[in-house]
Design a protein around this motif. Structure first.
Motif, PDB file in Angstrom:
ATOM      1  N   ASP A  73       0.849  -1.185   0.000  1.00  0.00           N
ATOM      2  CA  ASP A  73       0.000   0.000   0.000  1.00  0.00           C
ATOM      3  C   ASP A  73       0.887   1.239   0.000  1.00  0.00           C
ATOM      4  O   ASP A  73       1.401   1.644   1.031  1.00  0.00           O
ATOM      5  N   GLU A  74       1.076   1.834  -1.161  1.00  0.00           N
ATOM      6  CA  GLU A  74       2.003   2.950  -1.283  1.00  0.00           C
ATOM      7  C   GLU A  74       1.548   4.164  -0.477  1.00  0.00           C
ATOM      8  O   GLU A  74       2.361   4.923   0.011  1.00  0.00           O
ATOM      9  N   ARG A  75       0.245   4.371  -0.359  1.00  0.00           N
ATOM     10  CA  ARG A  75      -0.222   5.546   0.364  1.00  0.00           C
ATOM     11  C   ARG A  75       0.194   5.490   1.822  1.00  0.00           C
ATOM     12  O   ARG A  75       0.730   6.451   2.365  1.00  0.00           O
ATOM     13  N   SER A  76      -0.035   4.362   2.481  1.00  0.00           N
ATOM     14  CA  SER A  76       0.368   4.241   3.875  1.00  0.00           C
ATOM     15  C   SER A  76       1.880   4.253   4.000  1.00  0.00           C
ATOM     16  O   SER A  76       2.422   4.784   4.959  1.00  0.00           O
TER      17      SER A  76
ATOM     18  N   ILE B 175       4.030   5.870   1.977  1.00  0.00           N
ATOM     19  CA  ILE B 175       4.490   7.240   1.769  1.00  0.00           C
ATOM     20  C   ILE B 175       4.290   8.068   3.030  1.00  0.00           C
ATOM     21  O   ILE B 175       5.148   8.880   3.408  1.00  0.00           O
ATOM     22  N   ARG B 176       3.190   7.869   3.710  1.00  0.00           N
ATOM     23  CA  ARG B 176       2.930   8.634   4.928  1.00  0.00           C
ATOM     24  C   ARG B 176       3.917   8.298   6.035  1.00  0.00           C
ATOM     25  O   ARG B 176       4.149   9.111   6.935  1.00  0.00           O
ATOM     26  N   ARG B 177       4.514   7.107   5.954  1.00  0.00           N
ATOM     27  CA  ARG B 177       5.462   6.712   6.994  1.00  0.00           C
ATOM     28  C   ARG B 177       6.865   7.238   6.739  1.00  0.00           C
ATOM     29  O   ARG B 177       7.744   7.086   7.589  1.00  0.00           O
TER      30      ARG B 177
ATOM     31  N   SER C 157      10.075   9.519   6.578  1.00  0.00           N
ATOM     32  CA  SER C 157      10.565  10.594   7.429  1.00  0.00           C
ATOM     33  C   SER C 157      11.259  11.667   6.589  1.00  0.00           C
ATOM     34  O   SER C 157      11.447  11.515   5.374  1.00  0.00           O
TER      35      SER C 157
ATOM     36  N   TRP D  57      13.179  11.601   2.684  1.00  0.00           N
ATOM     37  CA  TRP D  57      13.037  12.537   1.574  1.00  0.00           C
ATOM     38  C   TRP D  57      14.361  13.212   1.240  1.00  0.00           C
ATOM     39  O   TRP D  57      14.645  13.484   0.063  1.00  0.00           O
TER      40      TRP D  57
END
Length: 397
Positions: free
Chosen positions: A25-28, A30-32, A34, A38
C-alpha cells in the motif's frame, strides 16, 4: 515426494508471499516516510542531475532515459532497505574521489598511491575478491563455533566487499572513457565484468535476506558460490589478462545492454542463492549443523522467494534480450546456443514455481531441484562459452 493434498492449504500463503515481493500500500508507506527519507531521495536525484549535466555529451537519448529511470528504482530501494543508503553513499563518494584523483589522466593509476592500491578499478576489484573470501571464512567460523562475532565480522566484510566491487565497476566505467570516447562503455560487457557483477548481486541479495530473516547462518553457504566465482575471476585474470578494458564489439554497442544484462544477472544471482539455501536445507534435513541453521520452514521460504524474484527478473531479461536481438540481428529469436540454454533455464524455474504453487512442492525435492537448477544455470552462463559457439559471448575461456 512431498506433494500431498494437505499441501494445497499452503497455496494461499505462497501467493501472499509472492505478492509481498511487489508493491504494498504505497499511500500508507508514503505517509510513513521521514524527513531523512526525503533528503535521501533529493540527494540521489541531485547526484543523477549532476551526472547528467557533466556527462551528457557521452549519452544518447536512451542512456538518459536509463539514468532517469534508475533514480526512482534506487530511491525505492533505499526507502525499503535502509542499509543500502550508506552503501550507495559510499560507492558515490569513492567513485567521485577516484575521478578527481585521476584528473583525466589514466597514467595516474600507476603513480598515485590511492589509485594504485585502493581506488583504481583493478585494485578495488582485488579488494572485493579478498574481502569476499575472508567473509566466507568468518561466516564458517561463526557457524561452526556458534560464535556470533564470527558471523558479524563475515557480514561486515561482505558489505565492504560489495562497496569495493561496485566502486571498482564505477571507476572502470570512467577509465574506459579515459582510454577513448569510442572505447567507453558500461562495464558489463565481457566475462570478467559480468563475473564481478554476479558476485556483487548475489552478495547483495544475500545481505537483504540476512537482515530480513535476522540470521547470519546462511552466509556460510551462500558465500561459497561467491568465493567460487571470485576464484574463477582470479584465474581468468591471470591466465587471460582479462582485466584489461577492451572496446565493445558492434553488437554490444547498444543501450539495451544497460538494462538486459543487469536484469539477467539479478536472475542468475537469485538462482545461485536459492541453490545454496537448498544445500543448507539438505544439510539440516540430515541432522548436520541442525541446531545452527534456521528452521526448515525459513530455509524453504528463502529458497522460494529467491526463485520467484530470480524468475521475474530473468523473464524480463529474456524479453529485453529478444528485443535487442531484433535490433542487432534482425530477428527476435535465432535458437543460438545462449538463447536455447536461457530458455531451458527459464522452463526449469517455471516448472519449479508451477509445482510449488499448484502442487505444493516443498522439502528435499524442492531443494534438490533448486540445486540442479544451479548446474543448468551455470552451463547457460559459463558452459556455453566453453563448449559451444554462437552470436552470444561474454568472453572466450
Amino acid at each position: 515426494m512431498e506433494l500431498t493434498n494437505a499441501s494445497r492449504s499452503h497455496r494461499t500463503a505462497d501467493a501472499a508471499s509472492l505478492a509481498s515481493i511487489g508493491v504494498l500500500d504505497e499511500r500508507s508507506f508514503i505517509r510513513r516516510l521521514s524527513v531523512l527519507d526525503w533528503l535521501f531521495a533529493v540527494a540521489l536525484a541531485t547526484g543523477a542531475g549532476f551526472a547528467l549535466a557533466r556527462y551528457h555529451a557521452f549519452m544518447n537519448y536512451y542512456d538518459t532515459l536509463v539514468l532517469i529511470g534508475t533514480v526512482p528504482a534506487l530511491v525505492t530501494l533505499g526507502w525499503r532497505w535502509k542499509p543500502s543508503r550508506l552503501l550507495m553513499a559510499g560507492i558515490a563518494g569513492l567513485a567521485v574521489l577516484s575521478i578527481n584523483i585521476y584528473q583525466g589522466d589514466l597514467s595516474r593509476a600507476d603513480s598515485n598511491f590511492f589509485l594504485r592500491y585502493f581506488l583504481s578499478s583493478q585494485s578495488a576489484i582485488l579488494w572485493m575478491s579478498a574481502l569476499f573470501v575472508f567473509g566466507t571464512v568468518f561466516y564458517w567460523i561463526g557457524t561452526l563455533s556458534r560464535s556470533p562475532s564470527g558471523g558479524s565480522i563475515g557480514s561486515k566484510l561482505t558489505w565492504f566487499a560489495v562497496l569495493m566491487g561496485f566502486t571498482g565497476l564505477m571507476v572502470r566505467w570512467y577509465e574506459s572513457y579515459l582510454i577513448g570516447a569510442d572505447v567507453g562503455h558500461i562495464p558489463i560487457s565481457n566475462l570478467y565484468e559480468v563475473f564481478v557483477l554476479f558476485s556483487l548481486i548475489t552478495a547483495l541479495l544475500y545481505l537483504f535476506y540476512e537482515q530480513h530473516y535476522a540470521t547470519r547462518a546462511l552466509g556460510a553457504f551462500v558465500m561459497l558460490v561467491i568465493s567460487a566465482a571470485v576464484g574463477f575471476l582470479m584465474w581468468y585474470s591471470i591466465a587471460r589478462d582479462a582485466q584489461q578494458i577492451q572496446p565493445l564489439v558492434p553488437a554490444l554497442q547498444s543501450w539495451w545492454m544497460k538494462i538486459h544484462v543487469p536484469a539477467n544477472f539479478i536472475g542468475y544471482g537469485s538462482f545461485a542463492l536459492s541453490a545454496m539455501v537448498g544445500v543448507a536445507y539438505l544439510v539440516k534435513e540430515r541432522g548436520v549443523l541442525a541446531d545452527r541453521l534456521p528452521a526448515l520452514e525459513v530455509l524453504d521460504d528463502v529458497m522460494y522467494k529467491s526463485i520467484a524474484v530470480g524468475f521475474a527478473f530473468f523473464t524480463v531479461a529474456t524479453i529485453l534480450g529478444a528485443l535487442w536481438a531484433a535490433q542487432a540481428w534482425g530477428g527476435y529469436w535465432s535458437w543460438d546456443p545462449k538463447e536455447t540454454w536461457s530458455l531451458i533455464v527459464w522452463l526449469n524455474y517455471a516448472a519449479w514455481l508451477h509445482m510449488r504453487l499448484m502442487k505444493g512442492l516443498r522439502g528435499g525435492v524442492a531443494a534438490w531441484w533448486a540445486l540442479t537448477g544451479l548446474v543448468v544455470t551455470t552451463f547457460a552462463f559459463l558452459g556455453v562459452n566453453m563448449f559451444l559457439s554462437g552470436l552470444h559471448s561474454y568472453g572466450k575461456l
